[in-house]
Structure formats: C-alpha cells, structure tokens
Design an enzyme around this catalytic site. Structure first.
Site, PDB file in Angstrom:
ATOM      1  N   LYS A 225       0.816  -1.219   0.000  1.00 22.72           N
ATOM      2  CA  LYS A 225       0.000   0.000   0.000  1.00 22.72           C
ATOM      3  C   LYS A 225       0.850   1.269   0.000  1.00 22.72           C
ATOM      4  CE  LYS A 225      -4.390  -1.882   1.420  1.00 22.72           C
ATOM      5  NZ  LYS A 225      -5.497  -1.917   2.390  1.00 22.72           N
ATOM      6  N   ARG A 265      -3.240 -10.082   4.888  1.00 24.28           N
ATOM      7  CA  ARG A 265      -3.623 -10.243   3.474  1.00 24.28           C
ATOM      8  C   ARG A 265      -2.505  -9.673   2.616  1.00 24.28           C
ATOM      9  NH1 ARG A 265      -6.089  -7.192  -0.552  1.00 24.28           N
ATOM     10  NH2 ARG A 265      -7.648  -8.270  -1.845  1.00 24.28           N
TER      11      ARG A 265
END
Length: 286
Positions: A225, A265
């Site tokens: 991210k 994840r």
C-alpha cells in the site's frame, strides 16, 4: 481463543496456531498492485494454487479494484471474473475468500465454494449483503470504510484516528450482529489506505491492541500500500513501485502477527509466510 497464541478463531474456518496468511488473487485489469496479470480464469486459478504452494492458508479472490479513483465494474462483469476462479480453486481444496461489495457476487461465490466474505464496505455498499451472508452462516470481514474512493481518498480527516476507527468499526459490527451474522463469525479490518493517509495507517498499526479490544479476530491488509511506499521513499524520494514493497509488507506482517492479528492479506506470500512463522516461534519462546 487459541490456547497457544491467544488469537480468537473464526467459526467455520481452520484454527491455525499462528497468524494466517491470506494470499490475494486480483481478477482485474486495473488493480494498483498487479492489474491484468491474472485476468484470465486459468491464470488466476494457477496463481492461487501457486500462492498456496508458497504458504498461503487461504486465498482472497476479487474482481473489482478498490484503489483510489477506480471505477466500479457492473455486477455481471464481476460475476464473470470471480465465480469461475472461486470454483476452480475450491475444487482443488483451497480455502477461498471472496472480496466483494455485492451481495449477489457473494451469494454465487459461496455457492461455488468460497467460505468467507471479505467486504471492504462492511455491508454498507449493498443493503442485501448482510442478509445473504447471515443466511449462509459464512464468516464476514467488516472493514472500516467511509465510502467509495472514486475521485480519490475521501473523508480522511481524523482528530484521533485510532479512537474514531475503533468506534466506527464497533458501530458497524453492532449493525452486522443486528442483521443476523453471529459474533463468532465476524472479523474486523482497520481498512489501511481507505480514507487514510500514511500517518493514519502507521498510527493504526502501532495501536492494533485497541482494535483487538473490539473482541473479534483482526485482519491486517497492508500489502504494497501507499503508506509503505512513503516510508521507503523517505522525505525527499519517490515511492518505489507497488511490487517493490514486498519486504516492507513482510515486516508489517511480522509486526501484525506479533500483535495478535488473526490474518494478514498479502500479494507476495513466501516472505510473509516466513515472517509469521518467525513471529510464532518468538511467541513460543516466551
């Protein structure tokens, strides 16, 4: 809770003796991380099986990008992308999660063999979602969400990000419980990168104990991210591309595992699978 780790299990799923690893299969042409690489059903199923071989405990299949500014696909296209991949992986014995905000996609994916619904809107994007999940007794991931990110990172203003995210997650969990989903089947996710800047994400990671205090298993989805790109770039540099953030992702995975997260994840599994096993070994040596 698990006697060995203190982690809360999720009803209906395997109980792992450590933080679980959820591998990501994006069946999309426009994911921020790996858009288009697994867009073909056969390639997507093979990729999911490769992730399991590398150490993934479950595989999260999604057919719609949730990157900031992404345009939503229609339901028919999402179904076309997702359901055959879910069916193919489930037929090989893979524990499959479906990443969707649409109730009909969740319903058909569960019928095709998925065992967990991962809804980044926590049931807010489609009012039919909670009844569908409740009817199937599937576990449900409730992510912190302040709306679709079309047009950018919206509603990202916080006075106290940890308190506000925890309070908003608590309120959403209460609504999900009222909709008929059992408490022991609810997972919470702080929604890193969703309506949050890099400092918000880091602050949440530093206070995962506050989110665990909500009383539900915790999923941490930090993989590749933007905030990791900002950390790696430093104050003056340009963030590295998404696929060059896997070592940083594994570092977050180790921290999250050590803090008590139920699962992480990730896109690249092998390093994170090693990281959570090291974290478990450290726990066991206390």
């Amino acid at each position: 809770m698990s006697k060995q780790t203190g982690r809360r299990p999720v009803a209906g799923l395997t109980v792992w003796d450590r933080c679980a690893v959820m591998g990501v299969v994006n069946v999309t042409p426009d994911s921020f991380s790996d858009g288009g690489r697994w867009f073909d059903t056969t390639a997507a199923v093979k990729h999911g099986l490769d992730l399991v071989a590398e150490g993934a405990d479950l595989v999260d299949v999604g057919g719609e990008s949730t990157r900031p500014g992404a345009t939503r696909v229609d339901e028919a296209e999402e179904l076309r992308r997702v359901v055959p991949v879910v069916r193919g992986l489930a037929s090989e014995g893979v524990t499959v999660s479906v990443d969707t905000m649409r109730a009909e996609v969740a319903r058909q994916a569960l019928a095709a063999g998925a065992v967990l619904v991962n809804d980044v809107s926590g049931g807010l994007a489609d009012p039919r979602m909670i009844p569908v999940v409740a009817d199937t007794d599937a576990p449900f991931v409730v992510m912190h969400w302040r709306g679709l990110l079309e047009g950018g990172n919206v509603h990202g203003v916080y006075e106290d990000v940890v308190t506000e995210v925890a309070d908003e997650l608590h309120a959403r969990v209460e609504a999900v419980l009222a909709g008929g989903i059992a408490s022991e089947r609810i997972v919470v996710d702080p929604g890193l990168g969703f309506s949050k800047d890099a400092q918000h994400d880091l602050t949440l990671l530093a206070h995962l104990d506050r989110l665990l205090a909500l009383g539900h298993p915790l999923l941490v989805a930090a993989s590749r991210k933007r905030f990791l790109g900002r950390v790696l770039a430093g104050p003056e540099g340009a963030p590295p591309p998404a696929r060059e953030r896997d070592a940083a992702t594994a570092a977050v995975s180790a921290l999250a595992a050590r803090a008590g997260a139920w699962a992480v994840r990730v896109h690249e599994v092998r390093a994170t699978a090693d990281a959570v096993r090291v974290a478990r070994a450290v726990e066991g040596a206390r």
